[in-house]
Scaffold this motif. Structure first.
Motif, short mmCIF file in Angstrom:
data_model
loop_
_atom_site.label_atom_id
_atom_site.label_comp_id
_atom_site.label_asym_id
_atom_site.label_seq_id
_atom_site.Cartn_x
_atom_site.Cartn_y
_atom_site.Cartn_z
N PRO A 1 42.83 49.92 75.88
CA PRO A 1 42.37 51.19 76.48
C PRO A 1 41.02 51.07 77.18
CG PRO A 1 42.16 51.25 74.10
CD PRO A 1 42.95 50.03 74.42
N TRP A 2 40.68 52.14 77.89
CA TRP A 2 39.48 52.07 78.75
C TRP A 2 38.21 51.92 77.96
CZ3 TRP A 2 35.32 55.29 78.50
CH2 TRP A 2 35.49 56.46 77.78
N THR A 3 38.20 52.43 76.72
CA THR A 3 36.97 52.27 75.92
C THR A 3 36.68 50.79 75.69
OG1 THR A 3 38.37 52.67 74.02
CG2 THR A 3 36.90 54.45 74.70
N MET A 4 37.71 49.95 75.75
CA MET A 4 37.46 48.53 75.56
C MET A 4 37.22 47.82 76.89
SD MET A 4 40.22 47.85 72.55
CE MET A 4 39.79 46.18 72.19
N THR A 5 37.93 48.23 77.92
CA THR A 5 37.76 47.50 79.17
C THR A 5 36.51 47.93 79.92
OG1 THR A 5 39.24 49.11 80.16
CG2 THR A 5 40.19 47.03 79.52
N PHE A 6 36.10 49.16 79.73
CA PHE A 6 34.90 49.61 80.44
C PHE A 6 33.67 48.78 80.08
CE2 PHE A 6 31.13 52.36 80.03
CZ PHE A 6 30.85 52.51 81.36
N PRO A 7 33.41 48.54 78.77
CA PRO A 7 32.27 47.67 78.46
C PRO A 7 32.42 46.28 79.05
CG PRO A 7 32.97 48.85 76.51
CD PRO A 7 33.99 49.12 77.55
N LEU A 8 33.67 45.80 79.11
CA LEU A 8 33.87 44.47 79.70
C LEU A 8 33.42 44.45 81.15
CD1 LEU A 8 37.43 43.58 78.37
CD2 LEU A 8 35.25 42.80 77.52
N LEU A 9 33.79 45.50 81.88
CA LEU A 9 33.41 45.54 83.29
C LEU A 9 31.90 45.60 83.45
CD1 LEU A 9 36.20 47.98 84.49
CD2 LEU A 9 35.97 45.56 85.04
N VAL A 10 31.28 46.48 82.65
CA VAL A 10 29.82 46.60 82.76
C VAL A 10 29.15 45.28 82.47
CG1 VAL A 10 27.81 47.70 81.77
CG2 VAL A 10 29.85 49.04 82.19
N LEU A 11 29.60 44.63 81.39
CA LEU A 11 28.95 43.38 80.98
C LEU A 11 29.22 42.28 82.00
CD1 LEU A 11 29.56 43.49 77.17
CD2 LEU A 11 27.38 43.57 78.33
N SER A 12 30.40 42.30 82.65
CA SER A 12 30.64 41.23 83.61
C SER A 12 29.74 41.40 84.83
CB SER A 12 32.12 41.19 83.99
OG SER A 12 32.53 42.43 84.48
N VAL A 13 29.46 42.63 85.19
CA VAL A 13 28.50 42.83 86.28
C VAL A 13 27.16 42.22 85.90
CG1 VAL A 13 27.19 44.55 87.53
CG2 VAL A 13 29.62 44.87 87.19
N LEU A 14 26.72 42.50 84.66
CA LEU A 14 25.43 41.98 84.22
C LEU A 14 25.48 40.45 84.10
CD1 LEU A 14 24.61 44.68 81.59
CD2 LEU A 14 23.28 44.19 83.62
N ALA A 15 26.62 39.93 83.65
CA ALA A 15 26.72 38.48 83.46
C ALA A 15 26.60 37.76 84.79
CB ALA A 15 28.05 38.13 82.80
N ILE A 16 27.01 38.37 85.85
CA ILE A 16 26.85 37.71 87.15
C ILE A 16 25.48 38.03 87.72
CG2 ILE A 16 27.64 37.67 89.53
CD1 ILE A 16 30.41 38.15 88.54
#
Lengths: 102, 396, 169, 711
Positions: free
Chosen positions: D505-520
């Motif tokens: 669900p989005w509650t799990m994928t949303f943090p992934l997206l945010v963190l991947s932006v930061l990771a790059i």
């Protein structure tokens, strides 16, 4: 000017009259009337001591106010008790309400 | 000019001079002048009272699409005198088994409770019986004497109806004293003094603009205190025949009657003093003391007229509803309003004048609105409980 | 005798007579009304003492509320309006003796006290007793705690009285 | 609010959330997570405000935000506690706040909020799924975690510990936060306490880190005894540091500074899972995955490194200590990387990679590459949180498949059961890929490249052996990362469960997206000035900012092509090799790297078992329990028992019964009864008579007092 002793004697007499009422009346309500007189005599003393002591020190009046509050509370609860007793026992004569005896 | 500005002092000095001329000690002279002043004030009030009867009858008849007294004198102006004569020559009955002393004392106390109120009324900037610094409490204390007179009358008449009426009246008066005293503390907060004179002096802005809700509550409580319709529990003609004064006749009844009318007028006056600036009207009161008295009486008459208006418009409320209204609505609202006002007063202590007025006014409106909403939802629930769901729908 | 003294004596004697009637009169309603008279007298004494606030509160609280309550109570606790039987109990003589003894003791104590001849100091011109009293009642340095306790006591009495007198039927 | 006030308030909301949830709201799941996430959001907000304000201050390193209050009265002075935000803290706050917030949000989805209660779930065990009936068909869906609210309470407390540690201006409050985290890691690793493995892992983690903590406490005490203060700003003055450097400690030739640094460093070794105290971290994967992300990737192990970075001015005074640090870091980096090669559990691979990456940071510190260590700490926090959350997402998807087929024997964490998830879980795949590439140091694009490159460059400049070790470790990192990605996402599904997995669900994928932006994106802040082509485009902001923490601003290293080329080669080579080797591997049997000693982590656990645990257990059993407790202490007690009983009997028979009972007891009762019988007549029940009696007594007593006592 009126000397302080006059007030004190006056309140002593008032107190004794109230005391007599408390000790001698048969009716519970009348006993409470006596208590009111006693409380009033105390208030007279308090006010007199305020007036004849340091006037700027308001303690005497404060105590009198507290006595008013206590008197109001006492009367309301006391009369409620009297009415409650009257409902149960159909009497307000103090001597007839003596279940708490040997 | 001095006489126009401060007639009381001029007259007192003049009298003092005369008495001194007679060789009377100054102390005694002062006492005598004081008594003379009281006598004059009371006499004038009694005359006013006579005309209040006429006004009341005229106004009520206009409310009821009648003309009212119009036979005796022009516009029926002499009618009240005719009434008085009738009362005076009636038989003065005392019922059997009545407690004579109390029975005769009651109407006097009733009249007295009204008249002593005028001791603290500031008629003009310089005309004020006693400038008590606890004037607000004094009003309540005088009301207590009125309660006493009704109890006395009710009990001593040896009549069930009068006793029931007296009980009801006493219950109402005791109950409505509380919101009344509470809202009277609001002008006290604004002024910083409980003195009636000081309260009048402080009203550069009429307190009704600062505390409209308090004015309304005061009016309601005053009507209840007066025992006038819709709160006329003590008399309640249709239920108790005439309540506590059922056994009175002749001039004794006349004193109750006159006392009631003067009481109503007096509370109209207090309403004006506490919330509508008393004798103040854009500096006119400084011109002449007589003008100030006229302004005060004009305002008092408006208050009196509103009280009459309510009396002849609304129906009597049932006693239990009325007490519930007081204890469950009026008293809490008055307390909340008092707290809100005290809070706002502390909050806006250093604010500009307009901000102060606006804040006070808004807080009043807010308290009024919230309390009405709460009361509405509570009464809706109550109605649903009593009448069931369908009945409510039918009402709407 | 000065005017002050005369007024005081008149008021005091009237008050004491009223008080005496309170405890001796046979008719309880009259006793209650005599009590009102006595309380008026005490209010007048307060006024003589310049305790204007106390005087007015005496009228409001005692006469306006407490006495009315007494009258209510008297009327509620009787089946008919007349009083039956003696109003004093069997030991009233002993009670009177004790009250007199107490009076004698009190007068003795008053008499023996050195401050009794004091006269009242002049009332300060700029001193407002009412505002001083108000400040004292709500000042944390003075009596706010007893004041609040008294408030709590009143609430407790209110609730207690309603509970005790409530007619459960 | 002033910045100082905000800093004081930052740790507070999570702690409040903990108490609120534990005391009041633990029955209401939605309210509990709302409170917890709200608290995290408040802390995040505070951190961001502080960070933003920090950026606006000129010469921030010399004028940090600081505020302190008196706490403990000492003789004649006060022990102060306070907050301090200098550039290092600001950066740490930034990544801690972000990762904590993301993990909180992620936990909602991870614990299946909104799903029905499980059929036979019980507290202390992971949820097993619930059967629902829909359109007449029964099927199994994931069920909500039974101890949902408790989880949020614990991670709230954990976040409190971390924020406390970060903002504190002295070692004592830092240590308090440190210990709160230790407790929370114990609670959270053992969250599913119904599982024995989880219990054991919790105890292991707690005890192992405790070894480090004891040394750290010793270090703090030593430091306090020498300097009389624990405040960073007071310790890091020229005079204090100079004094610390000059006083010899008398142990193995260390200076005082060196010995204190070493002791504090041992604390970090425990907390950040460096060799030889690394054994707890892989086992800690027993906890729920958000916990793994939070404790073992983003924050807690970072706290260890943060502490060493914080104490760097002290550590760097002694070359001997520095070489110990460098050695342990480099060794751990390589050591853990080799173990990671042979792990099949998706989370364990990440656990060893965490150990390895922490080794990079420690090694960087050991060779004095202060800024590189900070840089890698931050980038690592972002991409490792991303990877852990991604792996949690994968496991979640796999569990979905398991519930679908009903075959509970399939381990949803074993990478050899996966494969082909790329098309099933696209968001998870792409974000995981970004994280994995960042971990591998995929050139130019990812943050991991820039930070790792900076470490390698510094290592090349200062210490060649370390450089070589780290280069090999980096190569292995890229290799096993690609192995993981290949096995998990590429190819065809190897089990039916994998083919039924689907996106979370989005509650799990949303943090992934945010963190991947930061990771790059975070890497772009730290590109060296003289890097070819890109160097001039963006100023090396991080270097300027972070370097200001130290009194002597470190110089940026000379650009050298060798480490850059090395970075390129190891990253790309590792990735390529990993893909080539594993694209056709279908089972663990086909894996050529499944050596026994790698699989069994070089038998470190077994060695510890044999060397420490067994003897201690034996000693406890034989010496303490059998001889001391049972023989000696119990013997004494047995001696006392009968003797006391005899005395008691005697007293009872000859004193108690005759004297107390008969005489005093019965006697007083009789007397009371008799006198009561006589006196009861005066109780008439008539109140006025009582009153008269009281009055008589009052007057009598008053008279006696007046005439005889006071006369």
């Amino acid at each position: 000017m009126v000397p302080l002793s006059w007030y004190l004697i006056f309140s002593a007499i008032l107190f004794s009259i109230g005391l007599f009422g408390v000790l001698s009346r048969r009716n519970l309500v009348a006993i409470l009337l006596g208590i009111e007189l006693m409380l009033n005599s105390v208030n007279v003393n308090l006010a007199a001591f305020w007036r004849y002591g340091t006037v700027t020190n308001i303690t005497g009046q404060v105590f009198a106010i507290i006595v008013f509050a206590v008197a109001a509370a006492e009367v309301s609860v006391g009369l409620a008790l009297v009415i409650s007793v009257y409902r149960k026992r159909n009497t307000v004569i103090a001597d007839e309400i003596d279940m708490l005896k040997f | 000019m001095d006489f126009l500005k401060d007639p009381l002092k001029v007259a007192a000095d003049w009298l003092l001079g005369i008495f001194a001329g007679w060789g009377m000690p100054e102390l005694w002279a002062n006492v005598l002048i004081g008594f003379l002043g009281i006598f004059i004030l009371v006499a004038l009030l009694m005359v006013l009272d006579i005309f209040l009867v006429w006004i009341e009858r005229k106004v009520v008849s206009r409310f009821q699409s009648r003309i009212g007294p119009n036979r005796v004198g022009p516009f029926g102006l002499i009618q009240p005198f005719a009434d008085i004569i009738k009362l005076l020559i009636k038989e003065d009955t005392t019922p059997e088994g009545a407690d004579r002393v109390l029975y005769n004392l009651a109407p006097i106390l009733s009249m007295m409770s009204v008249l002593i109120l005028w001791a603290v009324v500031p008629l003009a900037p310089s005309i004020l019986g006693v400038d008590l610094n606890i004037g607000v409490l004094y009003i309540i204390a005088a009301g207590a004497i009125g309660t006493l007179s009704i109890i006395m009358a009710g009990w001593s008449s040896n009549n069930k109806y009068s006793l029931i009426g007296a009980f009801r009246e006493a219950a109402v008066m005791l109950s409505f004293e509380i919101p009344m005293l509470t809202v009277m503390l609001i002008p006290t907060i604004f002024t910083g003094s409980m003195g009636i004179g000081a309260i009048t002096q402080a009203q550069d802005t009429w307190f009704v603009f600062l505390a409209p809700l308090a004015a309304v509550i005061f009016l309601i409580a005053a009507i209840a205190e007066l025992g006038r319709s819709p709160f006329d529990m003590g008399e309640a003609e249709s239920e108790l025949i005439s309540g506590y004064n059922i056994e009175y006749s002749g001039m004794k009844f006349g004193m109750f009657y006159a006392g009631e009318l003067l009481h109503a007028f007096t509370f109209g006056g207090f309403w004006a003093i506490l919330f509508f600036g008393g004798y103040r009207f854009f500096g006119l009161e400084q011109v002449s003391a007589f003008l100030a008295i006229a302004i005060l009486f004009f305002k008092a008459f408006i208050g009196y007229w509103i009280i009459m208006w309510i009396k002849y418009t609304l129906l009597r409320i049932r006693i239990d509803h009325m007490l519930a209204f007081n204890w469950k609505f009026l008293t809490p609202v008055a307390f909340v309003l008092l707290m809100a006002t005290a809070f706002m007063n502390a909050l806006l202590a250093d604010a500009s004048n307009w901000l102060y007025i606006g804040g006070m006014f808004l807080s009043n409106v807010l308290v009024a609105w919230i309390s009405l909403e709460v009361a509405r939802s509570a009464s809706r629930r109550e109605r649903e409980r009593v009448e069931g769901g369908k009945a409510v729908e039918a009402h709407q | 005798m000065t005017i002050d003294q005369i007024i005081f004596l008149v008021v005091a004697v009237a008050t004491l007579i009223a008080a005496f009637r309170v405890v001796t009169t046979g008719n309880l309603i009259h006793a209650a009304f005599w009590l009102i008279a006595a309380l008026f007298g005490v209010a007048a004494i307060f006024a003589i003492l310049h305790a204007s606030f106390l005087a007015v509160v005496q009228v409001v609280v005692y006469i306006g509320a407490i006495s009315i309550l007494f009258i209510f109570a008297v009327m509620l606790t009787r089946k008919d309006m007349r009083d039956q039987g003696p109003q004093l109990n069997r030991n009233w003589g002993f009670g009177a003796f004790l009250a007199a003894l107490a009076l004698v003791g009190l007068v003795f104590l008053v008499h023996g006290w050195s401050g009794v001849t004091k006269t009242a100091p002049a009332f300060p011109s700029e001193f407002d007793a009412v505002s001083a009293l108000g400040n004292a009642l709500v000042s944390p340095d003075a009596y706010v705690l007893p004041f609040e306790v008294a408030s709590v006591l009143l609430v407790a009495a209110l609730v207690g009285a309603v509970y005790v007198a409530y007619n459960r039927k | 609010m002033s910045t100082e006030t905000i800093i004081w308030l930052i740790p507070l909301p999570p702690a409040l959330a903990f108490f609120l949830i534990v005391l009041f709201t633990n029955r209401n799941k939605a309210l509990s997570h709302t409170i917890a996430i709200g608290a995290a959001l408040l802390s995040w907000l505070g951190s961001m405000i502080v960070f933003a304000r920090a950026l606006g201050v000129e010469h921030f390193g010399e004028h940090p935000f600081e505020s302190s209050i008196n706490w403990l009265p000492l003789a004649g002075s006060w022990f102060k506690i306070g907050v301090l935000v200098d550039p290092l803290t600001a950066l740490t706050l930034f990544f801690v706040a972000w990762t904590v917030l993301m993990i909180f949000i992620y936990s909602v989805g991870y614990h299946n909020f909104g799903q029905p209660e499980g059929d036979h779930d019980q507290k202390g065990l992971p949820p097993h799924g619930a059967t629902v009936e829909e359109h007449g068909n029964k099927h199994v869906v994931p069920s909500v975690e039974p101890m949902y609210s408790r989880f949020f309470a614990f991670i709230g407390l954990f976040a409190f510990g971390m924020f406390t540690l970060v903002v504190s201006d002295n070692l004592l409050t830092l240590f308090i936060g440190w210990e709160i985290m230790g407790l929370c890691s114990y609670l959270l690793i053992g969250f599913w306490h119904g599982k024995k493995s989880a219990r054991d892992a919790a105890v292991k983690a707690f005890l192992t880190t405790r070894v480090g903590d004891v040394f750290m406490l010793l270090g703090i005490a030593y430091l306090y005894s020498v300097t009389g203060t624990l405040s960073f700003r007071e310790i890091f003055t020229e005079t204090t540091l100079h004094a610390l450097q000059l006083i010899p400690s008398g142990v193995l030739g260390f200076s005082t500074a060196g010995l204190i640094g070493l002791l504090l460093f041992i604390g970090t070794v425990g907390k950040s899972a460096q060799f030889p105290l690394h054994v707890w971290l892989p086992d800690a994967m027993e906890g729920p995955t958000p916990v793994s992300a939070m404790i073992h990737a983003a924050t807690m192990v970072s706290a260890g490194v943060y502490t060493v970075i914080r104490m760097f001015p002290l550590l760097s005074l002694d070359a001997q200590t520095m070489s110990v640090v460098a050695f342990i870091g480099a060794f751990t980096a390589l050591f853990a990387a080799t173990i990671a090669l042979a792990q099949n559990d998706i989370k364990r691979v990440l656990a060893y990679s965490t150990i390895s990456q922490l080794g990079f940071m420690i090694a960087a510190l050991g060779i004095g590459a202060y800024i590189a260590a900070i840089f890698h700490l931050i980038t690592h926090a972002f991409f490792k949180a991303l990877l852990f959350l991604g792996s949690g997402s994968v496991i979640h998807g796999m569990e979905h498949g398991v519930l679908h087929t009903g075959n509970h024997k399939v381990d949803p964490q074993d990478m050899f059961n996966m494969g082909g998830l790329k098309s099933k879980m696209p968001i998870t795949f792409w974000t995981f890929l970004i994280g994995g590439f960042a971990l591998s140091g995929f050139p130019i694009v990812t943050a991991g490249f820039w930070s790792k490159d900076e470490i390698l460059a510094d290592a090349f400049a200062h210490n060649l052996p370390v450089f070589i070790t780290l280069a090999i470790a980096a190569f292995l990192t890229a290799f096993y990362t690609m192995r993981q990605i290949t096995l998990t996402f590429l190819g065809e599904p190897r089990t039916e469960e994998a083919s039924h997995a689907h996106e979370t669900p989005w509650t799990m994928t949303f943090p992934l997206l945010v963190l991947s932006v930061l990771a790059i994106g975070y890497g772009w802040l730290g590109i060296p000035e003289d890097f070819p082509i890109l160097g001039g485009l963006l100023p090396n902001w991080l270097h300027e900012f972070a370097g200001a923490t130290l009194a002597h601003h470190p110089e940026a290293g000379e650009f050298h092509p060798v480490p850059l080329l090395t970075s390129f080669i190891v990253a790309l080579g590792g990735l390529a090799l990993g893909y080539l080797m594993y694209r056709n591997v279908n089972s663990s049997a086909e894996d050529k790297l499944q050596f026994g000693f790698l699989k069994n982590k070089y038998y470190v656990d077994e060695i510890y078992e044999a060397v420490f645990i067994k003897p201690v257990t034996w000693f406890a059993d034989k010496a303490v329990y059998q001889i001391m407790d049972k023989g000696f202490i119990d013997g004494i007690l047995h001696l006392f028992g009968p003797g006391t009983q005899g005395i008691g009997d005697a007293i009872r028979n000859y004193f108690d019964l005759p004297f107390i009972n008969r005489f005093l007891g019965d006697g007083s009762a009789n007397v009371t009864y008799f006198s009561g019988e006589k006196l009861r007549v005066i109780q008439t029940g008539r109140i006025q008579q009582y009153l008269m009696l009281a009055l008589i007594l009052f007057i009598a007593i008053g008279a006696v007092l007046y005439f005889f006592v006071f006369a």
